[in-house]
Design an enzyme around this catalytic site. Sequence first.
Site, PDB file in Angstrom:
ATOM      1  N   HIS A  72      73.108  42.181  87.146  1.00 31.03           N
ATOM      2  CA  HIS A  72      72.035  41.247  86.777  1.00 31.03           C
ATOM      3  C   HIS A  72      72.459  39.822  87.097  1.00 31.03           C
ATOM      4  CE1 HIS A  72      69.501  44.119  84.800  1.00 31.03           C
ATOM      5  NE2 HIS A  72      70.456  44.505  83.974  1.00 31.03           N
ATOM      6  N   TYR A 202      64.910  38.727  76.579  1.00 34.21           N
ATOM      7  CA  TYR A 202      64.998  38.424  75.152  1.00 34.21           C
ATOM      8  C   TYR A 202      63.703  37.720  74.749  1.00 34.21           C
ATOM      9  CZ  TYR A 202      70.047  39.256  75.606  1.00 34.21           C
ATOM     10  OH  TYR A 202      71.271  39.822  75.845  1.00 34.21           O
ATOM     11  N   PRO A 294      74.375  41.922  67.968  1.00 32.35           N
ATOM     12  CA  PRO A 294      74.326  42.345  69.365  1.00 32.35           C
ATOM     13  C   PRO A 294      73.589  41.399  70.301  1.00 32.35           C
ATOM     14  CG  PRO A 294      72.798  43.629  68.036  1.00 32.35           C
ATOM     15  CD  PRO A 294      73.577  42.778  67.086  1.00 32.35           C
ATOM     16  N   LYS A 298      78.082  40.804  73.156  1.00 24.62           N
ATOM     17  CA  LYS A 298      79.499  40.433  73.226  1.00 24.62           C
ATOM     18  C   LYS A 298      80.467  41.470  72.638  1.00 24.62           C
ATOM     19  CE  LYS A 298      79.464  36.602  75.389  1.00 24.62           C
ATOM     20  NZ  LYS A 298      78.969  37.199  76.617  1.00 24.62           N
ATOM     21  N   TYR A 386      77.030  33.554  78.240  1.00 29.10           N
ATOM     22  CA  TYR A 386      76.496  34.898  78.454  1.00 29.10           C
ATOM     23  C   TYR A 386      77.389  35.712  79.391  1.00 29.10           C
ATOM     24  CZ  TYR A 386      73.068  38.585  78.420  1.00 29.10           C
ATOM     25  OH  TYR A 386      72.449  39.802  78.219  1.00 29.10           O
TER      26      TYR A 386
HETATM   27  C1  PHB Z   1      71.816  46.927  75.444  1.00 27.07           C
HETATM   28  O1  PHB Z   1      71.539  47.207  76.621  1.00 27.07           O
HETATM   29  O2  PHB Z   1      72.020  47.808  74.594  1.00 27.07           O
HETATM   30  C2  PHB Z   1      71.887  45.505  75.052  1.00 27.07           C
HETATM   31  C3  PHB Z   1      71.662  44.517  75.988  1.00 27.07           C
HETATM   32  C4  PHB Z   1      71.750  43.191  75.626  1.00 27.07           C
HETATM   33  C5  PHB Z   1      72.052  42.863  74.330  1.00 27.07           C
HETATM   34  C6  PHB Z   1      72.300  43.849  73.385  1.00 27.07           C
HETATM   35  C7  PHB Z   1      72.218  45.172  73.747  1.00 27.07           C
HETATM   36  O3  PHB Z   1      72.138  41.570  73.974  1.00 27.07           O
END
Ligand code: PHB
Length: 396
Positions: A72, A202, A294, A298, A386
């Site tokens: 990504h 997000y 989450p 991280k 990130y």
């Molecule tokens: C996930 O793919 O499970 C995932 C991706 C980004 C996040 C948290 C979990 O910030």
Amino acid sequence: MRTQVAIIGAGPSGLLLGQLLHKAGIDNIVIERQTGEYVLGRIRAGILEQITTDLLREAGVGQRLDAEGTVHHSIELVFAGTRHAIDVHGLTGGSVVTAYGQTEMTRDLMEARSAANLPTIYEAANVEVLDYDSNNPRVRYQKDGQTHEIACDFIAGCDGFHGVCRASVPKGAITEFEKVYPFGWLGVLADVPPVSPHAIVYANSERGFALCSMRSLTRSRYYVQCPLDDKVEDWSDQRFWDELRLRLDPEMASRVITGPTIEKSIAPLRSFVAEPMRFGRMFLAGDAAHIVPPTGAKGLNLAASDVKYLSGAFIEYYRDKTSAGIDSYSERCLRRVWKAERFSWWLTTLMHRFPDTAGFGQKIQEAELDYVVNSEAMSRSLAENYVGLPLNFGER
Ligand code: PHB
Ligand code: APR
């Protein structure tokens, strides 16, 4: 039995440490309470920083990751019904993150471990860590009705948040910091193409947070913020898909492909750090020492950076006969851990609806979102965190 490093826990931390030590010619035994299948059955994270992917390649388990992981270059923030791309790759001078499930990474590490014939004791009951404050630590456990003991030079506590290592340290020798968030994440896994195969999304909506992620081009991972007392049974597949769509911008919502979910669970969000991460000859790594919410992806990456520091410290000890790496392990880890704690807390605060933050707090959040996506400095700060700060960040 005797080994150089006894590793408690066969999660990503323990297995990766075992593999890196093996590559450096350091003997190790992994002692795990569960079966291998049980460990692989846990659905966990899936976004790897470049530091983590580099480390997996160094450990000799990068092949499937390179073939199947999805790179990504950006993330997207949705708020007020509009999507904003953050060009993480451009803003960091070329860094990326890779979508590759923790389950797959664990499977690769387990396979490498058995291919190299390295000892792993699964279903070890009542594991005890003994004499780690002396020069002769031991690990005791029961298996098949018999008590066994392993003598070792060092114990690596890679046994997760509920493990035995941190719990064995006297209360007065450890300081714990914790923050619990007033909501959870309902997560689903479904074998449908991800709505956003090139960027993690997000979303902060009036109805709460939502996240669109993936495990592969045919497997999606989605989450929505939910009250802590919600039960999985309250959430039919239809209710989940309807709610997810309502939290995305209309264009993206119209493209969500739905299907039966193959996993659905609710997890609370918490920040937790235990200090220090070393107790004599016992070292904590990964979730055994710290938990992040989450939102910043991280958790797994911090586990990997702890393991990088710890394997380096052991290699220096055996090869160069110096304890410098061991002595600085805790401080080095915690410096990085707290940066990731800060970032995860910040992104969690920015992207969620808090039950008690109407009025002023809500206005501040809206102003900050507008600032983040329109200020290059703020976007860059988000991006550099990130993709993961460098391992030697701030070191002279
Ligand atoms: C996930 O793919 O499970 C995932 C991706 C980004 C996040 C948290 C979990 O910030
Ligand atoms: N004895 C032996 N093994 C134990 C014990 C014990 N008393 N307690 C726990 N374990 C094992 C668990 O069964 C588990 O397999 O230790 C392992 C810890 O693994 P994880 O919880 O996955 O922790 P870690 O390896 O540090 O992985 C980092 O990053 O994405 C996040 O939380 C996510 O699991 C992930 C973590």
